[in-house]
Design a protein around this motif. Sequence first.
Motif, PDB file in Angstrom:
ATOM      1  N   LYS A 119       0.826  -1.208   0.000  1.00 33.77           N
ATOM      2  CA  LYS A 119       0.000   0.000   0.000  1.00 33.77           C
ATOM      3  C   LYS A 119       0.863   1.262   0.000  1.00 33.77           C
ATOM      4  O   LYS A 119       0.568   2.243   0.686  1.00 33.77           O
ATOM      5  CB  LYS A 119      -0.927   0.003   1.226  1.00 33.77           C
ATOM      6  CG  LYS A 119      -1.902  -1.157   1.288  1.00 33.77           C
ATOM      7  CD  LYS A 119      -2.938  -1.114   0.174  1.00 33.77           C
ATOM      8  CE  LYS A 119      -3.954  -2.232   0.331  1.00 33.77           C
ATOM      9  NZ  LYS A 119      -4.887  -2.308  -0.813  1.00 33.77           N
ATOM     10  N   GLY A 120       1.938   1.232  -0.781  1.00 33.41           N
ATOM     11  CA  GLY A 120       2.755   2.427  -0.962  1.00 33.41           C
ATOM     12  C   GLY A 120       3.336   2.951   0.343  1.00 33.41           C
ATOM     13  O   GLY A 120       4.012   2.234   1.073  1.00 33.41           O
ATOM     14  N   ARG A 121       3.032   4.211   0.642  1.00 34.00           N
ATOM     15  CA  ARG A 121       3.606   4.843   1.830  1.00 34.00           C
ATOM     16  C   ARG A 121       3.183   4.157   3.127  1.00 34.00           C
ATOM     17  O   ARG A 121       3.845   4.318   4.155  1.00 34.00           O
ATOM     18  CB  ARG A 121       3.191   6.320   1.882  1.00 34.00           C
ATOM     19  CG  ARG A 121       3.802   7.179   0.783  1.00 34.00           C
ATOM     20  CD  ARG A 121       3.167   8.548   0.750  1.00 34.00           C
ATOM     21  NE  ARG A 121       1.754   8.461   0.387  1.00 34.00           N
ATOM     22  CZ  ARG A 121       0.884   9.466   0.525  1.00 34.00           C
ATOM     23  NH1 ARG A 121       1.288  10.616   1.060  1.00 34.00           N
ATOM     24  NH2 ARG A 121      -0.365   9.321   0.151  1.00 34.00           N
ATOM     25  N   PHE A 122       2.101   3.387   3.094  1.00 33.96           N
ATOM     26  CA  PHE A 122       1.628   2.726   4.311  1.00 33.96           C
ATOM     27  C   PHE A 122       2.052   1.257   4.398  1.00 33.96           C
ATOM     28  O   PHE A 122       1.506   0.513   5.202  1.00 33.96           O
ATOM     29  CB  PHE A 122       0.110   2.876   4.436  1.00 33.96           C
ATOM     30  CG  PHE A 122      -0.279   4.108   5.210  1.00 33.96           C
ATOM     31  CD1 PHE A 122      -0.740   4.006   6.517  1.00 33.96           C
ATOM     32  CD2 PHE A 122      -0.123   5.358   4.662  1.00 33.96           C
ATOM     33  CE1 PHE A 122      -1.065   5.128   7.250  1.00 33.96           C
ATOM     34  CE2 PHE A 122      -0.443   6.491   5.375  1.00 33.96           C
ATOM     35  CZ  PHE A 122      -0.920   6.384   6.687  1.00 33.96           C
ATOM     36  N   GLU A 123       3.041   0.879   3.601  1.00 31.17           N
ATOM     37  CA  GLU A 123       3.535  -0.493   3.689  1.00 31.17           C
ATOM     38  C   GLU A 123       4.080  -0.818   5.077  1.00 31.17           C
ATOM     39  O   GLU A 123       3.785  -1.894   5.620  1.00 31.17           O
ATOM     40  CB  GLU A 123       4.599  -0.744   2.621  1.00 31.17           C
ATOM     41  CG  GLU A 123       5.060  -2.183   2.575  1.00 31.17           C
ATOM     42  CD  GLU A 123       5.928  -2.477   1.354  1.00 31.17           C
ATOM     43  OE1 GLU A 123       6.759  -3.394   1.456  1.00 31.17           O
ATOM     44  OE2 GLU A 123       5.768  -1.798   0.331  1.00 31.17           O
ATOM     45  N   PRO A 124       4.849   0.071   5.734  1.00 37.19           N
ATOM     46  CA  PRO A 124       5.327  -0.248   7.092  1.00 37.19           C
ATOM     47  C   PRO A 124       4.169  -0.426   8.088  1.00 37.19           C
ATOM     48  O   PRO A 124       4.247  -1.280   8.982  1.00 37.19           O
ATOM     49  CB  PRO A 124       6.203   0.951   7.464  1.00 37.19           C
ATOM     50  CG  PRO A 124       6.638   1.523   6.149  1.00 37.19           C
ATOM     51  CD  PRO A 124       5.454   1.324   5.230  1.00 37.19           C
TER      52      PRO A 124
END
Length: 338
Positions: A304-309
């Motif tokens: 999910k892009g920037r929310f991968e972490p």
Amino acid sequence: MQQAAAPGAQPESWNDGPWLVADIGGTNARMAWVGAEGAAVSCVRTLPVAAYATPADAIQAYLATLAAEQGAAWRAPRRAAIAVATAVAGDEVAFTNSHWRFSRTGLQAQLGLESLQVLNDFEALALSLPRLGAGQLRAHGALPQAAGTLAVIGPGTGLGVAGVTQTRHGWLALPGEGGHATLAPADDFESELLRHVRGEFPHVSAERLLSGIGMPTLYRGVAGVLGVAPAELTTEAIVQAGLAGTDAACSRTVDQFCALLGSFAGSVALTLGARGGVYIGGGIVPRLGERFFTSQFRARFEAKGRFEPYLAAIPTALITDTLAALTGAALAIEQRDA
């Protein structure tokens, strides 16, 4: 079985048993017994819906069997919670996939209950999540933690979605109809796949592809992208051929199912803030066996892009206990007016 209170004892609490719990689908009605607050569900029976004219008939048959088995120890249930595979609103409950329908107040009176709770089946499954143990789950790595907010997604005949969140008063279920949310493509293949499916259905929801009724649609879409003529196959036949590797389109369909489910599950986790864990229920994924755990499910869950972490820190697990919703129904009784 709990005995009647002795003279001078404190009056029974709202939550004293025995209770009846049930999980009713379009084909089968699972029923169970809870002897007292905190006790495990027991005396589980599965009754075929088609064999009984009404839910009351099936429940009374179940209770008659228990009464005969328990003899002098028998006590009629005081309370009941029933999970149903349909939307719950108002007094009348009508099943989408069976001939059963009932009045909530009427059923309570017929069974002589002090209280009757009727829940959507995924609301009950969500309530079971905080009590699921390692023996009832198979996780991708670490097991989910029963804290904060949890989500459950269940590809079965349809696609159920629900959540549960921890409050100072207990666990609060978050029922909904997330299976009908629009499904989004994550790559060019899926964009082309959805274009093919939109030739059949103007709105492609997650349930259109990620369910028992949707698997043949997914297969036809995959075949269309691959440029092969689809056969008339059932969901069972698609899964069997896909796992055996005897049909390339079926095999790709199984892989695509897992990948799309991962993307959808990640979206649900973000929407609910389900940082405690996301659980997969329903009857389809357990049939995929090891293929599910070696698939792109987890990678796509996190992608999910920037929310991968954010998503990488959320555990995911498959529910392997087919009776979990009964435990959730019992928790609904425990928490009533608590």
